[in-house]
Scaffold this active site. Structure first.
Site, PDB file in Angstrom:
ATOM      1  N   ARG A 134      -2.653  -9.694  -0.098  1.00  0.00           N
ATOM      2  CA  ARG A 134      -1.140  -9.377  -0.557  1.00  0.00           C
ATOM      3  C   ARG A 134      -1.115  -8.021  -1.348  1.00  0.00           C
ATOM      4  O   ARG A 134      -2.319  -7.738  -2.212  1.00  0.00           O
ATOM      5  CB  ARG A 134      -0.939 -10.538  -1.838  1.00  0.00           C
ATOM      6  CG  ARG A 134      -0.422 -11.890  -1.421  1.00  0.00           C
ATOM      7  CD  ARG A 134      -0.248 -12.716  -2.406  1.00  0.00           C
ATOM      8  NE  ARG A 134      -1.428 -12.868  -2.995  1.00  0.00           N
ATOM      9  CZ  ARG A 134      -1.454 -14.291  -3.670  1.00  0.00           C
ATOM     10  NH1 ARG A 134      -0.622 -15.031  -3.504  1.00  0.00           N
ATOM     11  NH2 ARG A 134      -2.684 -14.386  -4.298  1.00  0.00           N
TER      12      ARG A 134
ATOM     13  N   HIS B 235      -0.919   9.600   3.057  1.00  0.00           N
ATOM     14  CA  HIS B 235      -0.099   9.279   4.027  1.00  0.00           C
ATOM     15  C   HIS B 235       1.294   9.726   3.882  1.00  0.00           C
ATOM     16  O   HIS B 235       1.466  10.288   2.871  1.00  0.00           O
ATOM     17  CB  HIS B 235      -0.098   7.883   4.665  1.00  0.00           C
ATOM     18  CG  HIS B 235      -1.461   7.262   5.416  1.00  0.00           C
ATOM     19  ND1 HIS B 235      -1.366   6.684   6.485  1.00  0.00           N
ATOM     20  CD2 HIS B 235      -2.952   7.667   5.064  1.00  0.00           C
ATOM     21  CE1 HIS B 235      -2.511   6.673   7.076  1.00  0.00           C
ATOM     22  NE2 HIS B 235      -3.339   7.310   6.096  1.00  0.00           N
TER      23      HIS B 235
ATOM     24  N   TRP C  70      -8.244   5.542  14.205  1.00  0.00           N
ATOM     25  CA  TRP C  70      -9.075   5.010  12.959  1.00  0.00           C
ATOM     26  C   TRP C  70      -9.799   3.749  13.089  1.00  0.00           C
ATOM     27  O   TRP C  70      -9.637   2.834  13.877  1.00  0.00           O
ATOM     28  CB  TRP C  70      -8.049   4.929  11.895  1.00  0.00           C
ATOM     29  CG  TRP C  70      -8.658   4.664  10.530  1.00  0.00           C
ATOM     30  CD1 TRP C  70      -8.636   3.547   9.700  1.00  0.00           C
ATOM     31  CD2 TRP C  70      -9.467   5.601   9.829  1.00  0.00           C
ATOM     32  NE1 TRP C  70      -9.420   3.882   8.650  1.00  0.00           N
ATOM     33  CE2 TRP C  70      -9.943   5.086   8.533  1.00  0.00           C
ATOM     34  CE3 TRP C  70     -10.030   7.020  10.062  1.00  0.00           C
ATOM     35  CZ2 TRP C  70     -11.006   5.725   7.810  1.00  0.00           C
ATOM     36  CZ3 TRP C  70     -10.705   7.524   9.151  1.00  0.00           C
ATOM     37  CH2 TRP C  70     -11.121   6.997   8.101  1.00  0.00           C
TER      38      TRP C  70
ATOM     39  N   ASN D  73      -6.300 -13.100   1.731  1.00  0.00           N
ATOM     40  CA  ASN D  73      -5.812 -12.854   0.655  1.00  0.00           C
ATOM     41  C   ASN D  73      -5.500 -11.283   0.774  1.00  0.00           C
ATOM     42  O   ASN D  73      -6.297 -10.590   0.300  1.00  0.00           O
ATOM     43  CB  ASN D  73      -5.989 -13.173  -0.807  1.00  0.00           C
ATOM     44  CG  ASN D  73      -5.076 -12.668  -1.863  1.00  0.00           C
ATOM     45  OD1 ASN D  73      -3.960 -12.047  -1.398  1.00  0.00           O
ATOM     46  ND2 ASN D  73      -5.366 -13.027  -3.047  1.00  0.00           N
TER      47      ASN D  73
ATOM     48  N   SER E 139       0.440   2.492   7.376  1.00  0.00           N
ATOM     49  CA  SER E 139      -0.233   2.628   6.131  1.00  0.00           C
ATOM     50  C   SER E 139       0.388   3.446   5.054  1.00  0.00           C
ATOM     51  O   SER E 139       1.023   4.343   5.322  1.00  0.00           O
ATOM     52  CB  SER E 139      -1.582   3.152   6.277  1.00  0.00           C
ATOM     53  OG  SER E 139      -2.373   3.760   5.197  1.00  0.00           O
TER      54      SER E 139
HETATM   55  C1  LIG Z   1      -4.364   4.935  13.039  1.00  0.00           C
HETATM   56  C2  LIG Z   1      -4.691   4.327  11.484  1.00  0.00           C
HETATM   57  N1  LIG Z   1      -4.717   2.895  11.619  1.00  0.00           N
HETATM   58  C3  LIG Z   1      -4.980   2.348  10.435  1.00  0.00           C
HETATM   59  C4  LIG Z   1      -5.482   2.818   9.342  1.00  0.00           C
HETATM   60  C5  LIG Z   1      -5.882   2.158   7.906  1.00  0.00           C
HETATM   61  O1  LIG Z   1      -4.860   2.276   7.064  1.00  0.00           O
HETATM   62  P1  LIG Z   1      -5.462   1.924   5.505  1.00  0.00           P
HETATM   63  O2  LIG Z   1      -6.381   3.433   4.946  1.00  0.00           O
HETATM   64  O3  LIG Z   1      -4.250   1.755   4.525  1.00  0.00           O
HETATM   65  O4  LIG Z   1      -6.318   0.969   5.346  1.00  0.00           O
HETATM   66  C6  LIG Z   1      -5.352   4.121   9.226  1.00  0.00           C
HETATM   67  C7  LIG Z   1      -5.789   5.006   8.068  1.00  0.00           C
HETATM   68  O5  LIG Z   1      -5.830   6.170   8.065  1.00  0.00           O
HETATM   69  C8  LIG Z   1      -4.943   5.045  10.439  1.00  0.00           C
HETATM   70  O6  LIG Z   1      -4.905   6.350  10.432  1.00  0.00           O
END
Ligand SMILES: Cc1ncc(COP(=O)(O)O)c(C=O)c1O
Length: 413
Positions: free
Chosen positions: A272, A187, A87, A270, A182
């Site tokens: 949090r 998810h 991602w 921030n 995540s």
């Molecule tokens: C491999 C990976 N890393 C990081 C993230 C980022 O997560 P978030 O969407 O909660 O910011 C994702 C999101 O799908 C992901 O698939």
């Protein structure tokens, strides 16, 4: 829609948790988040869990903490080995902290970093390796761990897509110096938005807590940063120079409560989470084993339906997948065009999308990265050009998988 990419997994318990928080009048980081952090750390058998407002923020503060730790901190210009498929926000914090990225291809079948290429990817300036278990399927994390140890590299495990997966009986998210998660809507568990970092290192835990909230000391357990400099708040010009980059921040507490309440030791953010996220997280975590069981049952149905279909390459399980979704790559030899597959899927109300973020160097954002690629990234490119995934959910998908089978059986090459 017959089969969406994502589904709501909140029930009565999560809604009651939200109501409890609203009734409490305490909305931001507090006892609910702390309770979830403790439960999440215990679930993984790790010492520390730091919750944030997203998986992206988890990656951001994880990278930051590696720059501020006392021993062998990362520095601008250091090189990090990364898989070509992940991602975007696996990579963005690395760029933002000035690292150079070296992209390594994935295995065509597992879609995870090809660990056979790790040694070839190493240069004298390699200081970190990032592994990502793609869509519930564990990467060869044991091999990445051994590689990192052999060469003294920091190992950041982005486990945002693979909560509750296992490799040789060990949960993913327990291999990295820091492992991130995540809890976004789609998810394995969802807190709406949310993320977590796990570590066993008290110094990294202290740094994460400081960087999570303004770079202050308030949330840092006393002594976590080693008491290295040992200086209490000092008036400007009193002869104390700031800690140079890479040295751990001053963390000794003075007895000046007024100054300590707003004492900034690191360039933080921030990020949090809110109490609602923490309260819902605790409820979702209780349901996780049952949800994973159902997702795995769906995965077996999918594998039975498509494992021997020579037109498609589906993900090969490594270890025990927690199956986020079902990937399909339209094999070049099939004579099928991917768009010819998309059309009937759309007509049947089956959602589909790119595999994670595709081959990341193919995106325009790469112009802003100092990077190179090891070889042609042929497998990541194939997944980018010919792959897609459909969703997996914690409820029975037998009918949906059957429909998918019918739709794809109707395709003409
Ligand atoms: C491999 C990976 N890393 C990081 C993230 C980022 O997560 P978030 O969407 O909660 O910011 C994702 C999101 O799908 C992901 O698939």
């Amino acid at each position: 829609m017959l089969w969406d990419l994502a589904a709501d997994t909140w029930g009565r318990e999560e809604r009651a948790a939200v109501a409890r928080v609203v009734a409490s009048g305490r909305y931001t980081l507090g006892p609910e988040v702390e309770r979830f952090e403790r439960a999440f750390a215990a679930y993984h058998g790790r010492r520390f869990a730091v919750m944030v407002n997203s998986g992206s923020s988890a990656n951001l503060i994880a990278v930051a903490s590696l720059f501020y730790r006392q021993k062998r901190p990362l520095q601008r210009g250091d090189q990090a080995i990364v898989p070509a498929i992940s991602w975007s926000t696996t990579y963005h914090p690395l760029q933002q902290y000035g690292l150079r990225l070296r992209f390594v291809d994935v295995e065509a079948d597992t879609l995870n970093i090809d660990t056979a290429q790790l040694e070839a990817a190493l240069t004298p300036s390699t200081r970190a390796v990032i592994a990502v278990s793609v869509l519930g399927n564990p990467a060869a994390l044991d091999k990445v761990r051994a590689f990192a140890d052999r060469h003294g590299l920091a190992f950041l495990e982005d486990n945002c897509e693979s909560l509750d997966a296992e490799l040789d009986g060990k949960k993913t998210g327990t291999f990295g110096d820091l492992s991130t998660f995540s809890f976004f809507f789609s998810h394995h568990i969802s807190t709406g938005e949310g993320g977590m970092v796990l570590t066993d290192d008290p110094e990294l835990d202290g740094l994460l807590r400081s960087v999570r909230a303004h770079g202050w000391t308030r949330d840092v357990p006393p002594g976590a940063l080693g008491g290295l400099v040992g200086v209490s708040p000092t008036p400007p010009g009193a002869g104390v120079s700031p800690a140079p980059p890479g040295t751990a921040a001053i963390d000794d507490r003075s007895d000046d409560a007024f100054a300590e309440a707003y004492r900034f030791i690191l360039p933080g953010y921030n990020v949090r989470p809110q109490e609602i996220n923490g309260a819902v997280g605790s409820e979702q975590l209780k349901k996780l084993p049952a949800m994973t069981k159902q997702r795995r049952a769906n995965w077996r149905l999918f594998r039975n339906a498509f494992g021997t279909d020579e037109r498609f390459l589906i993900q090969r399980e490594n270890g025990k997948s927690s199956s986020f979704s079902f990937t399909m790559i339209v094999r070049p030899e099939s004579g099928l065009d991917r768009n010819a597959v998309f059309k009937p899927l759309k007509a049947a109300g089956i959602g589909y999308r790119m595999i994670t973020g595709g081959c990341f160097p193919r995106h325009d954002a790469i112009r802003h990265f100092d990077h190179d690629c090891l070889g042609s990234l042929a497998n990541a490119n194939m997944a980018h050009d010919r792959g897609f995934f459909v969703g997996n959910h914690p409820f029975d998908l037998a009918k949906q998988i059957e429909r998918l089978r019918d739709v794809l059986d109707g395709l003409k090459a």
